[in-house]
Design an enzyme around this catalytic site. Structure first.
Site, PDB file in Angstrom:
ATOM      1  N   LYS A 205      -0.423 -15.711  53.419  1.00 45.33           N
ATOM      2  CA  LYS A 205      -0.174 -16.908  52.517  1.00 45.33           C
ATOM      3  C   LYS A 205      -1.263 -17.192  51.890  1.00 45.33           C
ATOM      4  O   LYS A 205      -1.370 -17.904  50.825  1.00 45.33           O
ATOM      5  CB  LYS A 205       0.418 -17.926  53.643  1.00 45.33           C
ATOM      6  N   THR A 206      -2.605 -17.086  52.628  1.00 46.26           N
ATOM      7  CA  THR A 206      -3.624 -17.580  52.065  1.00 46.26           C
ATOM      8  C   THR A 206      -4.034 -16.893  50.727  1.00 46.26           C
ATOM      9  O   THR A 206      -4.216 -17.413  49.741  1.00 46.26           O
ATOM     10  CB  THR A 206      -4.964 -17.409  52.884  1.00 46.26           C
TER      11      THR A 206
ATOM     12  N   ASP B   7      -1.290 -25.943  52.526  1.00 49.67           N
ATOM     13  CA  ASP B   7      -1.301 -24.897  53.625  1.00 49.67           C
ATOM     14  C   ASP B   7      -0.850 -25.659  54.686  1.00 49.67           C
ATOM     15  O   ASP B   7      -1.103 -26.569  54.903  1.00 49.67           O
ATOM     16  CB  ASP B   7      -2.554 -24.166  53.536  1.00 49.67           C
ATOM     17  N   GLU B   8      -0.176 -24.571  55.572  1.00 50.97           N
ATOM     18  CA  GLU B   8       0.161 -25.067  56.881  1.00 50.97           C
ATOM     19  C   GLU B   8       1.035 -26.368  57.039  1.00 50.97           C
ATOM     20  O   GLU B   8       0.819 -27.301  57.880  1.00 50.97           O
ATOM     21  CB  GLU B   8      -0.962 -25.153  57.720  1.00 50.97           C
TER      22      GLU B   8
ATOM     23  N   GLN C 172       5.586 -21.769  63.392  1.00 53.58           N
ATOM     24  CA  GLN C 172       4.249 -21.783  64.046  1.00 53.58           C
ATOM     25  C   GLN C 172       3.775 -23.423  64.124  1.00 53.58           C
ATOM     26  O   GLN C 172       2.796 -23.639  64.185  1.00 53.58           O
ATOM     27  CB  GLN C 172       3.577 -20.861  63.207  1.00 53.58           C
TER      28      GLN C 172
ATOM     29  N   ARG D 237      -0.738 -13.174  67.168  1.00 53.66           N
ATOM     30  CA  ARG D 237      -2.106 -13.109  67.174  1.00 53.66           C
ATOM     31  C   ARG D 237      -2.638 -11.760  67.160  1.00 53.66           C
ATOM     32  O   ARG D 237      -3.688 -11.241  66.938  1.00 53.66           O
ATOM     33  CB  ARG D 237      -3.065 -13.902  68.157  1.00 53.66           C
TER      34      ARG D 237
END
Length: 657
Positions: free
Chosen positions: A28-29, A210-211, A241, A587
């Site tokens: 996504k980044t 973002d997020e 998330q 993770r």
């Protein structure tokens, strides 16, 4: 740089609202950075018209660094956290909000002090009502944009908090101070002025968030207001998330995004570039049990199959030893490993085991550097240099070091300030008018006022590092530490030196940096900003692990009442716990280890434990040994090791005898 089809769609999206549902590890980044590059380089959008919002300062910095290599004029765009954006807009409109230059931003310690002051003014006992609980309630109301008129007091804490909030806010205003939540609320207050709102809508014509699943109702309102004129709102996130409900985040913001924006485009990033198929299948199997979520099928880019290892330990010490042995067995760099915990208290036994096994480790989110007493003291001195109205900071250091200005004198000055509707520092300067203060105290107060005046004059220098060195020297703080005869004196002095080093670094990075700018930077430090690994095993909570990845992940304490947490079970909040589990599992890049205990010491007593219900949601074929067999195998291995140890001790006893 190669992109997959869904990433290309997101990057090439130009105008209009767009929701990008980004599965774990889906890049996504890269997509956000790629879209900014395209807006500036291909569509010729002025960087000043772009706003990119992230949730940690570290993420914002990483984004700037990535853009620096590919976008000319990237430094002109605004890339920050929501709270840093709030500071920027507040500073640009101080008069509209009734604040003056050099306002203070209160962290938790200062906030608790202001709440205590409000409780004192209202004759509410801070022994009967914990200021920390009041603080949580205040934040709860502010983050959810709840009007006090609509709050029905159904419990004592809510009722008391409702009484305290107006007085608490009055004290903040008198101190020329804002708390963390106010940084967001004041933005919305500014947007009530239509001309101001239009000014910022024209400035930020393209908005990227973002997020987005971590936004709270206030942040969502800010996005709705800023984006309503042009509609170029591009949000990226993953409802699976969303794990910060306890801080006010509302995952429904992302679920309902398209309801707020007409002709919203939805793009799903469905390729995971982080984890093995095993890990992704396990995480998907767990999260698919949630009902309130967007359905998305995420595939992995990798093919390697490494089974999950689960072990059932006899107790927490045995569990910690097993983790240590497995880390040594893998023989990788220590920084390849992370131990994830649902709650902080589980770390103590693991820390002890790491020390015994001589494994270097770092606890992320441990006692934070900027919360140490000596650091808070020096920061309080810095704060009154730029904002003498900051009563909380003045009260913190008025008698540190000791100056003979005791609690009784402070109480009399506070009363005078209340009676005359002035702030504490103004009352302090009028000490000769306060009849109840003995003349023998006048000299001490005068000396303190002279010190503050001298510090304020020193603060007018351009060299802020030199200013802070002189500040520490003039206050006599090191001499004060030596008089305390504390065993940790050297370490406390070293901490103050390290604070001065951080001032020096800030000055080097910001040519026109000010002391106020440094204090803002410290105030805006958030969880997730300190995750530098070094060559050591990282131990952290699942909440702190968000956005990170590790070769090998150990999830300890995978038990009912711990993960999922008892509080969440009591509050019927199992879906957020399952999202937390999804984050923990994803993770891991290659190897995943899950452990639970047969019994664990809780509240000083040993009690039986049951494996987490989430263990049953992971298919048996993904484990090296199915959980039932793994439990038997772990228990048998443990018994065998205990027998071996007893035999060694028996032989040692015979030899010594």
């Amino acid at each position: 740089m190669k992109y997959n089809d869904s990433q290309i769609q997101a990057i090439e999206h130009f105008k209009g609202p767009c929701l990008v549902l980004a599965g774990a590890g889906s890049g996504k980044t890269r997509v956000i950075v790629g879209r900014i590059e395209r807006l500036i380089n291909d569509h010729r959008i002025d960087p000043k018209n772009i706003l990119a919002v992230t949730f940690t300062n570290k993420a914002a910095q990483e984004m700037r660094e990535r853009l620096a290599a590919s976008v000319k004029g990237h430094e002109l765009m605004t890339c920050s956290t929501f709270h840093a954006l709030g500071v920027r807009l507040i500073k640009e409109n101080l008069e509209n909000l009734g604040y003056s230059k050099g306002f203070s931003i209160y962290g938790s310690a200062e906030q608790h002090a202001a709440i205590k002051k409000a409780m004192h003014n209202l004759n509410i006992s801070d022994e009967m009502f914990d200021p920390k609980l009041i603080s949580y309630k205040i934040s709860y109301f502010k983050n959810r944009f709840i009007s006090l008129d609509n709050v029905t007091a159904i419990d004592p804490i809510t009722s008391v908090s409702k009484r305290i909030i107006p007085e608490y806010d009055r004290i903040l205003k008198a101190n020329n101070a804002l708390d963390f939540d106010d940084l967001l609320l004041k933005m919305l207050e500014l947007f009530k002025d239509k001309s101001l709102l239009e000014k910022y809508q024209n400035r930020y014509r393209f908005i990227l968030i973002d997020e987005f699943q971590d936004t709270n109702p206030v942040q969502n309102r800010i996005v709705l207001k800023l984006g309503e004129k042009y509609g170029n709102v591009f949000v990226v996130g993953d409802d699976d998330q969303s794990i910060y409900g306890f801080r006010g985040a509302d995952f429904r913001n992302i679920l309902d995004f398209e309801k707020h924006w007409d002709d919203c485009r939805i793009i799903i990033l469905n390729v995971n570039y982080r984890s093995t198929p095993t890990i992704l299948k396990a995480a998907s199997a767990v999260i698919n049990n949630n009902l309130e979520r967007k359905n998305k099928q995420v595939e992995t880019h990798f093919k390697e199959h490494l089974p999950i290892e689960y072990f059932s330990a006899l107790n927490e010490k045995h569990e910690a030893d097993l983790i240590c042995e497995k880390i040594k067995e893998l023989g990788k760099r220590y920084s390849d490993h992370a131990v994830l915990l649902r709650t902080n208290y589980l770390s103590r036994v693991i820390e002890e085991a790491f020390r015994t096994h001589r494994i270097p480790y770092k606890i992320v989110g441990d006692y934070k550097f900027y919360e140490r007493k000596e650091i808070r003291d020096i920061l309080a001195y810095m704060s009154i240099v730029v904002n003498p109205s900051d009563e909380v900071s003045v009260l913190r250091i008025i008698n540190t070091p000791k100056r003979g200005i005791g609690e009784d004198t402070v109480f009399k000055i506070s009363n005078y300030a209340e009676q005359n509707k002035i702030n504490f520092f103004q009352a302090l300067k009028s000490y000769k008018k306060i009849d109840t203060i003995a003349s023998s105290k006048h000299h001490n107060i005068a000396e303190f006022l002279d010190l503050v005046t001298g510090l304020v004059e020193t603060g007018e220098q351009k060299d802020i590092y030199d200013t802070c060195v002189k500040l520490v020297d003039k206050t006599g703080y090191f001499a004060f530490l030596e008089k305390e005869n504390d065993k940790s004196i050297e370490s406390r002095k070293a901490n103050v030196d390290e604070l001065l080093n951080s001032v020096k670094d800030y000055a080097a990075e910001n040519k026109n940096g000010t002391l106020n700018g440094f204090l803002e930077k410290i105030a805006l430090i958030q969880e997730g900003d300190d995750t530098d690994r070094g060559e050591q095993v990282i131990v952290l909570t699942v909440h702190s692990s968000k956005g990170l990845e590790f070769e090998n992940v150990f999830i300890a304490g995978f038990e009912e009442g711990i993960f999922p947490h008892k509080r969440s079970l009591d509050e019927d909040n199992i879906e957020e716990e399952r999202r937390l589990c999804y984050v923990a599992l994803t993770r891991a890049k290659k190897r995943l280890y899950i452990s639970s205990c047969v019994s664990r010491v809780k509240y000083g007593e040993e009690s039986k434990s049951k494996p987490s219900r989430f263990l049953k949601e992971i298919p048996d074929e993904l484990f090296l040994y199915p959980p039932a067999q793994a439990g038997e195998k772990s228990a048998e291995n443990a018994k065998s090791k205990i027998r071996e140890m007893m035999e060694r001790l028996k032989d040692k006893y015979k030899n010594e005898k």
